[in-house]
Motif scaffolding. Structure first.
Motif, PDB file in Angstrom:
ATOM      1  N   GLU A  35       0.835  -1.208   0.000  1.00 31.67           N
ATOM      2  CA  GLU A  35       0.000   0.000   0.000  1.00 31.67           C
ATOM      3  C   GLU A  35       0.865   1.251   0.000  1.00 31.67           C
ATOM      4  N   LYS A  36       1.910   1.178   0.817  1.00 34.07           N
ATOM      5  CA  LYS A  36       2.822   2.319   0.931  1.00 34.07           C
ATOM      6  C   LYS A  36       3.532   2.572  -0.419  1.00 34.07           C
ATOM      7  N   ILE A  37       3.969   1.476  -1.058  1.00 35.87           N
ATOM      8  CA  ILE A  37       4.634   1.616  -2.366  1.00 35.87           C
ATOM      9  C   ILE A  37       3.679   2.262  -3.358  1.00 35.87           C
ATOM     10  N   ARG A  38       2.437   1.758  -3.377  1.00 43.11           N
ATOM     11  CA  ARG A  38       1.443   2.290  -4.317  1.00 43.11           C
ATOM     12  C   ARG A  38       1.167   3.762  -4.051  1.00 43.11           C
ATOM     13  N   GLU A  39       1.092   4.089  -2.755  1.00 44.73           N
ATOM     14  CA  GLU A  39       0.787   5.475  -2.386  1.00 44.73           C
ATOM     15  C   GLU A  39       1.891   6.409  -2.882  1.00 44.73           C
TER      16      GLU A  39
END
Lengths: 312, 146
Positions: A3-7
């Motif tokens: 999720e963090k990477i996508r964000e």
């Protein structure tokens, strides 16, 4: 973590900080993840992060930057070192690349998985950092790590703009050198036999070269017709010459990401010899590739007091 | 081929400014050395691509000698420093795969060292003789052409 990477990827794309984010997406064959190029903020959902993301993306970074785009990349320790090496070789500027660093727990080896699981016929494959499973059969990730990842010195990215997740310690120098030392403990004849046998199986598909982020020559020595270093065909000496030539060009540059070994259809072991070369470069020239971006790789520079015991 | 009759073929890459002149001096000074070397004159020891060495061995050459100016004396100031690193890498690589290390030799011979050139060639010839005709890594169809 994903999720963090996508964000981050989404923000960078939306801000216009980068034109494209290179990361991993769901592969089309079992046990694989493929590199994907994301240009729209809404597409970031396609990004994945699991132990199948073994390829090195640094080569794509170079190509995209040379095509005039600003690049964001999801980088493991080895990807970031490859980027560091390309920076040291002045292939592009640091400002053109934004790196999402992701500490890596080690990637799995597809060929080992295929041996363990056999053919996958439509069963659901899932892979996480604890286990890989096909249908109801499951195997621990630790067990099927690729050889290169077992001796990884830098699982945490060395260069990054944003780091996602906790830092991970790499193995010690002794641990890293183990495969090479074990190989060197064999006598000369056995080593020669080992490498003639393994390199003799090479089918010259050049997948190792294509997968390697450090192999970016416009014309590879093996494709050159003038001078014609190698004949076409499968003569054992040509196979030896090709493999030695390729590895020679990696001396002091290879970051040991294991891409070449993982893509080799003939299962040729490269880990020992590449680790062995890195070991010698470290001992002779105190250099580890991809760490310092302002220091040229050892074969592109010199010191006046370099060791020379072997020279008459 | 009878081992007694066998004479090694040794390819010597000599840099134009030092080792080649050194070889010339050895000749002018009438120093005797084994006649097994074939000389290739190169502008600098750094001109010698490690592929030359591998290719020579593949072509059935029994041994290779690469010789250049002493460190610090290179005509092109730094060529032999780069060459030294390249040879080190080649040597390490061949060592790792277990190739006969006596076949690939390097030396520094200056233009004033006719005597050293004689010694180096004698030593290299003896080394290559001690390991015998090249068998590993030879492409047979090339060998007959030489």
């Amino acid at each position: 973590m994903i999720e963090k990477i996508r964000e981050i990827a989404k923000n960078w794309l939306a801000e216009g900080k980068v034109d494209v984010v290179i990361g991993f997406g769901e592969g089309t064959t079992p046990f694989s993840a493929k590199p994907i190029f994301i240009t729209k903020p809404d597409d970031v959902e396609k990004l994945i992060w699991n132990p199948l993301c073994r390829l090195n993306l640094a080569g794509y970074v170079r190509r995209e930057i040379l095509a005039g785009r600003k690049v964001g990349v999801v980088a493991k320790g080895c990807d970031s070192r490859s980027i560091g090496l390309l920076l040291a070789e002045k292939q592009f500027d640091r400002k053109d690349v934004s790196i999402i660093g992701v500490p890596c727990q080690g990637m799995v080896d597809r060929k080992t998985l295929m041996k363990k699981f056999g053919n996958v016929n439509g069963e659901k494959v899932s892979a996480d950092w604890n286990s890989i499973s096909v249908g109801d059969k499951s195997i621990s990730t630790e067990e099927v790590l690729s050889n290169a990842c077992r001796i990884c010195r830098y699982p945490t990215p060395v260069h990054y703009d944003e780091l996602v997740g906790e830092k991970i310690e790499g193995v010690s120098i002794e641990e890293h050198d183990k495969p090479a030392v074990e190989m060197l403990e064999k006598n000369r004849e056995d080593r020669w036999k080992f490498y003639t046998e393994h390199f003799g199986r090479c089918i010259r598909c050049y997948a190792c070269r294509q997968a390697c982020p450090t192999c970016y020559c416009d014309e590879c020595f093996v494709d050159s017709n003038d001078p014609k270093w190698l004949e076409k065909g499968q003569h054992p000496t040509d196979l030896m010459l090709w493999n030695l030539g390729r590895i020679y060009h990696q001396v002091g540059r290879c970051v040991e990401c294991g891409s070449c070994e993982s893509v080799c259809p003939m299962d040729i072991p490269f880990t020992e010899i590449l680790a062995g070369m890195s070991k010698r470069v470290r001992e002779l020239y105190d250099y580890e590739s991809g760490i310092a971006v302002d220091e040229p790789p050892p074969l592109q520079t010199f010191k006046t007091d370099d060791p020379q015991e072997f020279i008459m | 081929m009878d081992e007694k009759e066998w004479k090694p073929k040794i390819l010597a890459f000599l840099c134009n400014w030092c080792s080649y002149a050194g070889a010339d001096l050895a000749g002018v000074s009438r120093f005797q050395y084994p006649p097994n070397i074939r000389v290739v004159r190169v502008p600098c020891s750094a001109r010698v691509n490690p592929m030359f060495v591998l290719k020579a061995l593949q072509s059935g050459i029994d041994g290779v000698l690469v010789s250049g100016c002493h460190p610090g004396d290179c005509h092109y100031i730094t060529g032999n420093y780069y060459a030294r690193r390249k040879f080190t890498a080649l040597k390490e690589l061949l060592d790792f795969v277990g190739y006969d290390d006596k076949r690939v030799n390097f030396s520094w011979v200056s233009a004033a060292e006719g005597g050293k050139f004689q010694k180096v060639v004698t030593e290299v010839t003896n080394r290559v003789k001690s390991v015998g005709p090249i068998k590993n890594f030879v492409k047979k169809d090339f060998q007959e052409q030489i």
